[in-house]
Design an enzyme around this catalytic site. Structure first.
Site, short mmCIF file in Angstrom:
data_model
loop_
_atom_site.label_atom_id
_atom_site.label_comp_id
_atom_site.label_asym_id
_atom_site.label_seq_id
_atom_site.Cartn_x
_atom_site.Cartn_y
_atom_site.Cartn_z
N HIS A 139 0.80 -1.23 0.00
CA HIS A 139 0.00 0.00 0.00
C HIS A 139 0.84 1.29 0.00
O HIS A 139 0.54 2.24 0.71
CB HIS A 139 -0.97 0.00 1.19
CG HIS A 139 -1.99 -1.11 1.14
ND1 HIS A 139 -2.42 -1.68 -0.04
CD2 HIS A 139 -2.65 -1.78 2.15
CE1 HIS A 139 -3.32 -2.63 0.24
NE2 HIS A 139 -3.47 -2.72 1.54
N HIS B 144 -9.93 1.51 0.03
CA HIS B 144 -9.79 0.33 0.89
C HIS B 144 -10.93 0.24 1.91
O HIS B 144 -10.70 -0.13 3.07
CB HIS B 144 -8.42 0.38 1.58
CG HIS B 144 -7.88 -0.95 1.96
ND1 HIS B 144 -8.48 -1.76 2.89
CD2 HIS B 144 -6.79 -1.63 1.54
CE1 HIS B 144 -7.76 -2.86 3.03
NE2 HIS B 144 -6.74 -2.82 2.22
N GLU C 219 -11.32 -4.07 -3.48
CA GLU C 219 -10.39 -3.00 -3.83
C GLU C 219 -10.12 -3.07 -5.33
O GLU C 219 -9.30 -3.87 -5.78
CB GLU C 219 -9.09 -3.18 -3.06
CG GLU C 219 -9.23 -3.35 -1.57
CD GLU C 219 -7.97 -4.00 -0.97
OE1 GLU C 219 -6.85 -3.65 -1.35
OE2 GLU C 219 -8.13 -4.89 -0.13
C1 BGC Z 1 -4.23 -6.82 1.78
C2 BGC Z 1 -4.30 -7.57 3.08
C3 BGC Z 1 -4.04 -6.61 4.21
C4 BGC Z 1 -5.07 -5.49 4.14
C5 BGC Z 1 -4.86 -4.43 5.19
C6 BGC Z 1 -5.31 -5.77 1.81
O1 BGC Z 1 -5.33 -5.06 0.63
O2 BGC Z 1 -4.36 -7.67 0.68
O3 BGC Z 1 -3.35 -8.62 3.11
O4 BGC Z 1 -4.10 -7.25 5.45
O5 BGC Z 1 -5.04 -4.89 2.88
O6 BGC Z 1 -3.62 -3.87 5.08
#
Ligand code: BGC
Length: 348
Positions: A106, A180, A313
């Site tokens: 991210h 998200h 997402e």
């Molecule tokens: C990821 C997860 C993660 C979550 C929060 C998602 O996009 O694929 O593995 O735990 O985001 O960070």
């Protein structure tokens, strides 16, 4: 459609942050803060017309700043994982922060979810929208190029939350944006999402290893395991990272107009959410890690259970820079990135 603004608090840096409430003609409302471009709340009706907040989040700015698993956040410069927290582009190797096992997740340590976005309300063909913008400087989080990025939220009168992005850069850079939000159509709170029926229009998934590291491969979905082409009651299968924290390649690639990506129905409340996107993929994440290491206290002081929310997402293949055959999550100076995702609410 109307947009109201009020203060949401002040950051340790002294910067003031606002909370915007978007309301449509049917009384649905969306609360968005310019800290992290976060969708804080989303009230939509059930079968009987009763509104409930269907997204997980925090009560205060301070709680968001203290840390959270990307609740409602605008996630970038690269949503998802860059394998091994490094990439090579145009002959140069760029080290990134490994903030999720061996990978960079991210966008790194100071991703778009932690930036203060400039905010303005605009009128787009008669519709009031909230436009947030940032300048993400060259070298931030280790990425090349200064990126100018906007995200525009609107709550349309057909009960659609529209999230539209634009971006440009002055150097080629990996680039992958998403929202998200963790949804729970029963209403965000103490319930998990196991009663939801999920349908995703994808016949293949990204192959990952035990650390969720992308492998540069795609595999066909497997019936009864990660095939969601027909609606799947979440409680009917055992959920793990290979079927509930995984990138799905949508049946159509990147499109000009948003296409159907997923449909989620919660039979008790009747709430139905349809997801449309111009993006070529979607990460389905069923909140597998929520409250696993420590209780995740959310709005109203409720401890969200594991699987208390699911994310859809919409995005491209995160590590396209390493595996260019898998996707196009790269932004070049001569391009303008545009992307739209719609979350449409109704009941059934
Ligand atoms: C990821 C997860 C993660 C979550 C929060 C998602 O996009 O694929 O593995 O735990 O985001 O960070």
């Amino acid at each position: 459609m109307s947009i109201a603004t009020k203060p949401f608090g002040t950051l340790p840096t002294g910067e003031a942050v606002s909370l915007f409430t978007l309301t449509n003609k049917n009384g649905l409302s969306a609360k968005v803060t310019n800290y992290g471009g976060i969708l804080v709340a989303l009230h939509v009706p059930d079968r009987a017309g009763k509104l409930a907040d269907v997204v997980l989040g925090k009560d205060t700015l301070k709680d968001y700043v203290a840390g959270h698993p990307y609740f409602g956040a605008t996630t970038g410069r690269v949503a998802g994982r860059i394998s091994g927290a490094t990439f090579t582009l145009e002959g140069k190797t760029y080290p990134l922060a490994a903030n999720n096992g061996p990978n960079c997740l991210h966008g790194g340590l100071q991703g778009y979810d932690k930036l203060v976005w400039a905010a303005e309300t605009i009128n787009d063909h008669g519709v009031d929208k909230l436009r947030l913008s940032i300048t993400d400087p060259d070298g931030s989080n280790g990425f090349p190029g200064t990126v100018e990025c906007t995200v525009t939220y609107a709550l349309l009168d057909d009960n659609t939350l529209e999230i539209a992005y634009t971006a440009s850069t002055d150097k080629t850079t990996p680039f992958n944006l998403t929202n998200h939000s963790y949804f729970n159509l029963k209403g965000a709170g103490k319930h998990d999402v196991l009663g939801h029926e999920v349908q995703i229009f994808a016949d293949s998934v990204a192959t990952i290893d035990a650390d969720a590291t992308l492998q540069g491969r795609r595999d066909p979905v497997i019936a009864g395991f990660n095939d969601y082409r027909e609606p799947v009651l979440l409680s009917s299968r055992e959920l793990n990272i290979n079927n509930a924290d995984i990138h799905f390649f949508l049946d159509n690639d990147r499109t000009k107009l948003p296409k159907s990506a997923a449909v989620v129905h919660e039979p008790k409340s009747g709430r139905l959410m349809e997801v449309f996107t111009t993006e070529p993929g979607v990460q389905f994440y069923a909140g597998l890690f929520l409250s696993v290491d420590a209780p995740e206290v959310g709005k109203g002081g409720v401890v969200y259970p594991r699987m208390g929310g699911f994310c859809l997402e919409t995005q491209d293949y995160a590590d396209s820079v390493t595996f260019p055959d898998m996707g196009g999550a790269i932004l070049k100076p001569e391009e303008t990135f545009t992307s739209t995702t719609l979350y449409r609410f109704s009941t059934k």
